[in-house]
Design a protein around this motif. Structure first.
Motif, short mmCIF file in Angstrom:
data_model
loop_
_atom_site.label_atom_id
_atom_site.label_comp_id
_atom_site.label_asym_id
_atom_site.label_seq_id
_atom_site.Cartn_x
_atom_site.Cartn_y
_atom_site.Cartn_z
N LEU A 1 3.98 7.37 15.75
CA LEU A 1 3.67 8.94 15.83
C LEU A 1 4.94 9.68 16.31
CD1 LEU A 1 2.10 11.53 15.16
CD2 LEU A 1 0.75 11.05 17.38
N ASP A 2 5.54 9.22 17.41
CA ASP A 2 6.62 9.94 18.26
C ASP A 2 7.68 9.61 17.03
OD1 ASP A 2 5.77 10.66 20.50
OD2 ASP A 2 6.32 8.96 21.64
N ASP A 3 7.91 8.35 16.54
CA ASP A 3 9.02 8.35 15.28
C ASP A 3 9.10 9.42 14.34
OD1 ASP A 3 9.75 6.07 16.77
OD2 ASP A 3 9.31 4.73 15.39
N LEU A 4 7.71 9.40 13.89
CA LEU A 4 7.46 10.57 12.93
C LEU A 4 7.84 11.95 13.19
CD1 LEU A 4 5.98 11.13 10.08
CD2 LEU A 4 4.21 12.07 11.61
N GLU A 5 7.56 12.33 14.64
CA GLU A 5 7.96 13.61 14.96
C GLU A 5 9.43 13.75 15.12
OE1 GLU A 5 4.13 15.16 17.63
OE2 GLU A 5 5.51 13.63 18.68
N ARG A 6 10.04 12.71 15.51
CA ARG A 6 11.42 12.85 15.70
C ARG A 6 12.52 12.83 14.43
NH1 ARG A 6 11.64 8.75 18.51
NH2 ARG A 6 12.56 7.15 16.74
N GLU A 7 11.97 11.64 13.55
CA GLU A 7 12.53 11.74 12.45
C GLU A 7 12.43 12.82 11.39
OE1 GLU A 7 11.51 7.92 10.73
OE2 GLU A 7 12.32 7.01 12.43
N HIS A 8 11.24 13.46 11.58
CA HIS A 8 10.89 14.80 10.57
C HIS A 8 10.91 16.14 11.25
CE1 HIS A 8 9.77 12.19 6.99
NE2 HIS A 8 9.65 11.55 7.74
N HIS A 9 11.41 16.05 12.51
CA HIS A 9 11.70 17.39 13.06
C HIS A 9 10.50 18.00 13.35
CE1 HIS A 9 15.88 16.15 13.00
NE2 HIS A 9 15.77 16.02 11.61
N THR A 10 9.39 17.46 13.36
CA THR A 10 8.08 18.34 13.25
C THR A 10 7.82 19.49 14.34
OG1 THR A 10 6.92 16.56 14.11
CG2 THR A 10 7.11 16.49 12.00
N ARG A 11 8.60 19.03 15.65
CA ARG A 11 8.45 19.90 16.68
C ARG A 11 9.14 21.05 16.60
NH1 ARG A 11 8.42 15.45 21.77
NH2 ARG A 11 6.44 14.44 21.14
N GLU A 12 10.14 20.93 15.83
CA GLU A 12 11.17 22.27 15.46
C GLU A 12 10.61 23.09 14.33
OE1 GLU A 12 13.31 18.98 17.39
OE2 GLU A 12 12.19 19.23 15.61
N ASP A 13 10.13 22.40 13.17
CA ASP A 13 9.56 23.27 12.15
C ASP A 13 8.36 23.36 12.14
OD1 ASP A 13 8.37 20.78 11.29
OD2 ASP A 13 10.03 20.30 9.79
N GLY A 14 7.57 22.81 13.00
CA GLY A 14 5.92 23.18 12.95
C GLY A 14 5.04 22.69 12.00
N ARG A 15 5.41 21.48 11.33
CA ARG A 15 5.01 21.10 10.33
C ARG A 15 3.80 20.20 10.52
NH1 ARG A 15 6.12 18.16 5.88
NH2 ARG A 15 8.15 17.14 6.90
N LEU A 16 3.87 19.69 11.95
CA LEU A 16 2.56 18.93 12.42
C LEU A 16 2.15 19.54 13.81
CD1 LEU A 16 0.97 16.45 12.42
CD2 LEU A 16 2.94 15.09 13.64
N ASN A 17 0.86 19.87 13.84
CA ASN A 17 0.49 20.43 14.73
C ASN A 17 -0.62 19.63 15.57
OD1 ASN A 17 -0.41 22.07 16.71
ND2 ASN A 17 -1.90 23.15 15.42
N LEU A 18 -0.46 18.97 16.52
CA LEU A 18 -1.61 18.08 17.11
C LEU A 18 -2.72 19.04 18.03
CD1 LEU A 18 0.52 14.93 17.94
CD2 LEU A 18 -0.78 15.73 16.01
N VAL A 19 -3.95 18.86 17.86
CA VAL A 19 -4.93 19.43 18.45
C VAL A 19 -5.79 18.49 19.23
CG1 VAL A 19 -6.78 21.14 18.39
CG2 VAL A 19 -4.85 21.46 17.12
N CYS A 20 -6.11 18.64 20.51
CA CYS A 20 -7.09 17.87 21.06
C CYS A 20 -8.40 18.62 21.28
CB CYS A 20 -6.58 17.51 22.38
SG CYS A 20 -7.91 16.20 23.33
N ASP A 21 -9.25 18.21 20.35
CA ASP A 21 -10.63 19.18 20.52
C ASP A 21 -11.80 18.32 19.56
OD1 ASP A 21 -12.47 21.12 20.61
OD2 ASP A 21 -11.19 22.60 19.84
N ASP A 22 -12.88 18.72 19.69
CA ASP A 22 -13.90 18.39 18.80
C ASP A 22 -13.77 19.04 17.29
OD1 ASP A 22 -16.74 17.24 18.44
OD2 ASP A 22 -16.83 19.38 17.65
N GLY A 23 -13.58 17.98 16.22
CA GLY A 23 -13.16 18.36 15.23
C GLY A 23 -14.13 19.46 14.57
N TRP A 24 -15.26 19.25 14.41
CA TRP A 24 -16.44 19.95 13.75
C TRP A 24 -16.35 21.41 14.69
CZ3 TRP A 24 -18.60 20.31 9.45
CH2 TRP A 24 -19.61 21.15 9.18
N GLY A 25 -16.23 21.55 15.90
CA GLY A 25 -16.12 22.52 16.76
C GLY A 25 -14.93 23.34 16.39
#
Length: 281
Positions: free
Chosen positions: A148-172
């Motif tokens: 997952l770290d590789d993905l974020e680094r190689e696809h620059h997801t932290r810069e372009d916002g294409r991947l947002n990780l949320v720690c929460d109950d899915g249904w909620g």
């Protein structure tokens, strides 16, 4: 130096022996490709290195005695999909025009080893993906062992916002969200239990109401196709048929209908170019 009482000496000796046994076990397991990891909300997590039927190296995540995710480990394959049902998910995403076509937003409920989110980010450049995983320990394992770290680094997801990780109950998260998505993926089944009230008409309507026009809902329904244990599948299909215009079921192993499989439920108000034999409505 005063002598320790005999019972304490025995206890210390036993503790040392147990520690040594644990170290030996860890060494043996590691040599066999098994990493013992931290406790999770759903039981102890194990990461296994193995091979698929063609001898290609893979890595598996087992949580609480149940396998949750599989990933290739070769650098050129680490974002490709191993599981059959994930490959069916990917085909439906392509059919819906979200792989190489229009811009869209995806919500994936359930991270696990992040296999399908990794594919979405790496294969669907115009798609923005939010992943909701309730257990931070699982996300940590995905970062450390499932690239997952590789993905974020190689696809620059932290810069372009294409991947947002949320720690929460899915249904909620879903029911409390005022947003609409082009794709909602339910990959958060625990054992054979569906996500939240999915098997009710109200639950299916909640999913429908958080889809954009023409949006698609995908779910992994772990169930046999026939015989004992099909309640989850029947109730989930009935709920979606009451809420959506079009419902499809793509079985993992139609040739073995009494075996439990990862069956793909597809629901949408748009007619999709999926073979008619998979349509249940």
């Amino acid at each position: 130096m005063p002598k320790l009482p005999m019972p304490i000496v025995v206890l210390i000796s036993v503790a040392i022996a147990v520690d040594l046994i644990c170290l030996v076990c860890l060494f043996v397991l590691r040599r066999r490709g098994v990493y013992i990891k931290i406790r999770t909300m759903f039981g102890p997590a194990l990461v296994f290195d193995s091979q698929d039927d063609d001898g290609v190296p893979i890595r598996l995540l087992n949580v609480g005695g149940k396998f949750q995710s599989v990933s290739y480990v070769q650098d050129s394959l680490k974002y490709k999909l191993v599981c059959v049902y994930h490959r069916y998910f990917a085909q439906v995403v392509d059919i819906a025009g979200l792989k190489d076509g229009r811009e869209g937003r995806a919500l994936v409920i359930g991270g696990g080893g992040y296999s399908f989110p990794k594919w979405l980010v790496s294969s669907c450049p115009r798609l923005s993906t939010t992943v909701v995983e309730i257990d931070p320990a699982i996300t940590d394992i995905a970062r450390r062992f499932f690239f997952l770290d590789d993905l974020e680094r190689e696809h620059h997801t932290r810069e372009d916002g294409r991947l947002n990780l949320v720690c929460d109950d899915g249904w909620g998260y879903l029911t409390g969200s005022g947003e609409r998505f082009d794709l909602i993926v339910n990959d958060a089944f625990g054992g054979k239990r569906p996500l939240g009230p999915l098997k009710t008409e109200d639950g299916a309507r909640q999913v429908r109401d958080h889809l954009a026009e023409g949006g698609v809902y995908l779910a992994n329904v772990i169930s046999p196709l026939q015989g004992k244990g099909t309640d989850v599948l029947t109730e989930s299909l009935d709920a979606c048929k009451a809420a959506f215009e079009h419902v499809y079921l793509i079985p993992e192993a139609p040739e073995s209908p009494r075996l439990t499989g990862d069956n793909v439920l597809v629901a949408s108000n748009a007619r999709l170019k999926i073979q008619a034999r998979y349509a249940v409505k």
